[in-house]
Structures are given as C-alpha cells and as structure tokens.
Design an enzyme around this catalytic site. Sequence first.
Site, PDB file in Angstrom:
ATOM      1  N   TRP A 184     -26.512   0.701   8.406  1.00 30.84           N
ATOM      2  CA  TRP A 184     -25.431   1.468   9.025  1.00 30.84           C
ATOM      3  C   TRP A 184     -25.886   2.033  10.368  1.00 30.84           C
ATOM      4  O   TRP A 184     -26.696   2.962  10.411  1.00 30.84           O
ATOM      5  CB  TRP A 184     -25.008   2.618   8.109  1.00 30.84           C
ATOM      6  CG  TRP A 184     -24.494   2.131   6.785  1.00 30.84           C
ATOM      7  CD1 TRP A 184     -23.223   1.738   6.508  1.00 30.84           C
ATOM      8  CD2 TRP A 184     -25.242   1.989   5.576  1.00 30.84           C
ATOM      9  NE1 TRP A 184     -23.125   1.350   5.191  1.00 30.84           N
ATOM     10  CE2 TRP A 184     -24.354   1.494   4.592  1.00 30.84           C
ATOM     11  CE3 TRP A 184     -26.577   2.207   5.207  1.00 30.84           C
ATOM     12  CZ2 TRP A 184     -24.751   1.223   3.280  1.00 30.84           C
ATOM     13  CZ3 TRP A 184     -26.969   1.940   3.909  1.00 30.84           C
ATOM     14  CH2 TRP A 184     -26.060   1.452   2.960  1.00 30.84           C
ATOM     15  N   HIS A 218     -19.763   5.527   6.051  1.00 30.44           N
ATOM     16  CA  HIS A 218     -18.968   4.920   4.972  1.00 30.44           C
ATOM     17  C   HIS A 218     -18.317   6.041   4.162  1.00 30.44           C
ATOM     18  O   HIS A 218     -18.600   7.219   4.407  1.00 30.44           O
ATOM     19  CB  HIS A 218     -19.813   3.993   4.088  1.00 30.44           C
ATOM     20  CG  HIS A 218     -21.115   4.584   3.594  1.00 30.44           C
ATOM     21  ND1 HIS A 218     -21.989   3.902   2.792  1.00 30.44           N
ATOM     22  CD2 HIS A 218     -21.681   5.798   3.790  1.00 30.44           C
ATOM     23  CE1 HIS A 218     -23.034   4.666   2.514  1.00 30.44           C
ATOM     24  NE2 HIS A 218     -22.882   5.818   3.108  1.00 30.44           N
ATOM     25  N   ARG A 267     -19.242   3.773  13.189  1.00 34.25           N
ATOM     26  CA  ARG A 267     -20.494   3.017  13.366  1.00 34.25           C
ATOM     27  C   ARG A 267     -20.832   2.955  14.854  1.00 34.25           C
ATOM     28  O   ARG A 267     -19.958   2.679  15.683  1.00 34.25           O
ATOM     29  CB  ARG A 267     -20.333   1.585  12.838  1.00 34.25           C
ATOM     30  CG  ARG A 267     -19.941   1.473  11.367  1.00 34.25           C
ATOM     31  CD  ARG A 267     -21.128   1.515  10.418  1.00 34.25           C
ATOM     32  NE  ARG A 267     -20.668   1.648   9.030  1.00 34.25           N
ATOM     33  CZ  ARG A 267     -20.486   0.632   8.183  1.00 34.25           C
ATOM     34  NH1 ARG A 267     -20.769  -0.602   8.587  1.00 34.25           N
ATOM     35  NH2 ARG A 267     -20.060   0.833   6.960  1.00 34.25           N
ATOM     36  N   GLN A 306     -12.063   2.884   5.592  1.00 29.73           N
ATOM     37  CA  GLN A 306     -12.536   2.303   4.339  1.00 29.73           C
ATOM     38  C   GLN A 306     -11.785   2.968   3.197  1.00 29.73           C
ATOM     39  O   GLN A 306     -11.173   4.021   3.360  1.00 29.73           O
ATOM     40  CB  GLN A 306     -14.033   2.607   4.122  1.00 29.73           C
ATOM     41  CG  GLN A 306     -14.968   1.755   4.942  1.00 29.73           C
ATOM     42  CD  GLN A 306     -16.426   1.931   4.512  1.00 29.73           C
ATOM     43  OE1 GLN A 306     -16.785   2.916   3.887  1.00 29.73           O
ATOM     44  NE2 GLN A 306     -17.248   0.956   4.865  1.00 29.73           N
ATOM     45  N   VAL A 348     -26.155   1.342  -5.956  1.00 32.16           N
ATOM     46  CA  VAL A 348     -25.659   0.642  -7.151  1.00 32.16           C
ATOM     47  C   VAL A 348     -26.725  -0.315  -7.686  1.00 32.16           C
ATOM     48  O   VAL A 348     -27.579  -0.788  -6.953  1.00 32.16           O
ATOM     49  CB  VAL A 348     -24.362  -0.165  -6.857  1.00 32.16           C
ATOM     50  CG1 VAL A 348     -23.153   0.753  -6.843  1.00 32.16           C
ATOM     51  CG2 VAL A 348     -24.474  -0.941  -5.560  1.00 32.16           C
ATOM     52  N   ALA A 408     -18.639   1.569  -8.809  1.00 28.28           N
ATOM     53  CA  ALA A 408     -18.162   2.028  -7.502  1.00 28.28           C
ATOM     54  C   ALA A 408     -17.854   0.796  -6.669  1.00 28.28           C
ATOM     55  O   ALA A 408     -18.382  -0.285  -6.907  1.00 28.28           O
ATOM     56  CB  ALA A 408     -19.226   2.880  -6.812  1.00 28.28           C
TER      57      ALA A 408
HETATM   58  N1  DAH Z   1     -20.519   1.857   1.441  1.00 29.73           N
HETATM   59  C1  DAH Z   1     -20.739   0.432   1.570  1.00 29.73           C
HETATM   60  C2  DAH Z   1     -20.638   0.054   3.057  1.00 29.73           C
HETATM   61  O1  DAH Z   1     -20.016   0.740   3.801  1.00 29.73           O
HETATM   62  C3  DAH Z   1     -19.738  -0.339   0.763  1.00 29.73           C
HETATM   63  C4  DAH Z   1     -20.003  -0.189  -0.704  1.00 29.73           C
HETATM   64  C5  DAH Z   1     -20.773  -1.073  -1.361  1.00 29.73           C
HETATM   65  C6  DAH Z   1     -19.441   0.868  -1.397  1.00 29.73           C
HETATM   66  C7  DAH Z   1     -21.048  -0.965  -2.715  1.00 29.73           C
HETATM   67  C8  DAH Z   1     -19.673   1.001  -2.751  1.00 29.73           C
HETATM   68  C9  DAH Z   1     -20.474   0.074  -3.415  1.00 29.73           C
HETATM   69  O2  DAH Z   1     -19.168   1.992  -3.484  1.00 29.73           O
HETATM   70  O3  DAH Z   1     -20.699   0.198  -4.762  1.00 29.73           O
HETATM   71  O4  DAH Z   1     -21.186  -0.909   3.454  1.00 29.73           O
END
Ligand code: DAH
Length: 345
Positions: A155, A176, A202, A216, A259, A313
């Site tokens: 990020w 995010h 970003r 998002q 995760v 998630a």
């Molecule tokens: N936050 C991640 C991103 O912005 C996307 C994401 C991936 C969110 C996996 C989640 C997850 O909740 O389980 O790239």
Amino acid sequence: MERLEELKTEAAQELEAISNLKELEPWQVRYLGRKSALTQLLRGLAALPLEERKAVGAAANQVKAALEAGWKRKEAALKEIELAGLLGAKPTDVTLPGRPVSLGRLHPTTQTLRQICGIFAGMGFQVVEGPEVEWDYYNFEALNIPQGHPARDMWATFWIDVETEGGERPMLLRTHTSPMQIRIMEKTRPPVRVVVPGKVYRYEATDVTHEAMFYQIEGLAVDKTITMADLKGVLLEFARHLFGQERRVRFRCDYFPFVEPGMEMAIDCLMCQGAGCRLCGHTGWIEILGAGMVHPEVLRRVDYDPEIYTGFAFGMGIERIPMLRYGIDDIRLFYSNDLRFLRQF
Ligand code: DAH
C-alpha cells in the site's frame, strides 16, 4: 404661495413630457422625494406666523396631493402602454415546447455502493462507516502488519505529519477499509456481520486504472462456527446478484497479512463468458476482490478468543465494477467532474 404655484406648473409640465417608466422615477424623486423643494417648503412652515402657516400649509398639501395623484395616473398609463407594447411586439406562442429542467442523479460510484450494500444487507450485514484519516495502528499494526513488515509495500501510503517524540509517523490516509475490522471488533462482541463502504487513498501516479483516491467496501463476519464455506457461499451469492445469476466464480490463493488462508476471487468474464477476450486479458477471468479467514493474530488483538471464534473478511474496489459493466476505460473519469461523463449514468 407663488413658489408653490410655480412648482405645481413646472411639475405638471415635466410629467406631461414623460413617455416611459424609467423617466418617471427621477421625476418622483425630484418633486415628491425627501429632498424635494416641496418637502423643504413644508418643513419651513414652522418659521411662519400662525395665520400664514395655516394658509400656506393647506395650499402646500393640496399641491402635494395633486402631484401624487398625477404621478399615480401617469404610472398606470405608462404601465398600460408598456404592456400593450409587449403584447403587440412579442406575441407569446403558447404552443412552443417547454424547456426541460434537467434532473439530478447519483454518481455511478454511489449507485454501485448502494446496490452492493443492499445485497449484503439482504444477507444480514449491517452497513457501517469509519474515518478516512487513520492511525497507523488500525491501518497496519493491528492488521498484523507491524513496522518494517515487507507487506507495507503493498500500500503506497500518504502519511500525515503529526508531531511525535520518537519521530515515528502514526497517522495516514487509510489505504484500505480494513482498519474498520479492528474498530468494529474493539467495540462489539461476536457475532459480527458488517460491510464498510468508504474512500481510501494511495500515494500513486494516476493512470487509466489507478487513482490516488477511490472507494472500497469491506466485509467482516465473526461467529462461533464460521468456515471458509460460508465465505465462498456469501461471495458467490453476491457475485450472482451483482453480475447475473449465471456467473461462475474462481478462488485462488493470495496473500494478505490479516487473513489466513488469504485468497482472491474472480468472476468469469462478463464479455466472453470465460472464452478469453480483451476485457479479461484473454484469461476468461476477472479478479474482483481479496478475502480470507480472519487471522488468529488479528482476533487476539481485539480480545476475541481464536479457539472459540472464527471469521471471514473481504475487501474490494468499487470503481472497477461500473468500469466492467459499462465499458469505462479510464478510472480518472470518475472524479474529474466532467458532466458529459456523469450524465450518462
Ligand atoms: N484491504 C485489502 C486491500 O486493500 C483487500 C482485502 C483483502 C480486504 C483481503 C480483506 C481481505 O478484508 O480479507 O488490498
């Protein structure tokens, strides 16, 4: 008395010569206004002996009444002439079509977010929002991405200059919506079932697929018996609601520190139904989101016992969806405020 007579004749003559409403106003100011000769004369009455005061006062008031009546008459006459002129010169064509008043509309991103929230609400998810200026702790640390973790490079971050003793930078524009997972779990006990729509940022050069600000939506469910089958079932249901009942989905392993296991979900291409085309880069699949089972380390942070609770998630970018649906080829169109673009939705 003589002066009064003079005034009366003078005013009447001038009034007679007036031929439009614009000239009438200065006349009224000159003869009846606060600074007019008549008003001054009335003010000067006090200096006269009583008898004369009565006679001159009565005459002055008569003149004033006559001037006012003349002014009213003239005004009415001129208005009538003006109206007649308007009617004669520019007849109103009542058969002309009306001029349409354009309706406002929702931004394509708003429309998409509302639709997505509606789908998840239908599956029992609550909709929650959170701050765009975030602590390092929520955006990274508590999501199992400590200082110096190489995954921070995933990020590109806008840091915010906050004075601290140690020189560390504790605040940023959230990269995010995942930090809301922590905020929600800190405040509530399971079961949890929420979606979080919102803006993210970003630090990136923009191009047709990258914006420095975009939207998002995050999803989180935590309870006692949640498994990966629940995650896959929810996401399949979501994909079919949003992209059509015939949609197929593909899950592949992916890495996100918060995760385990982590994965990405793709849908079969909307344009070629999986055969391979330009839209899907000839793979037949379009990746639309990241997901996974909430990492035990993340649960422990918020005092959820990972031996008792499990959760899933997911997170996805929003603009991608109308881009796919409507064939929009440049994400920068979304926030450049060009009405020619926005009016199409
Ligand atoms: N936050 C991640 C991103 O912005 C996307 C994401 C991936 C969110 C996996 C989640 C997850 O909740 O389980 O790239």
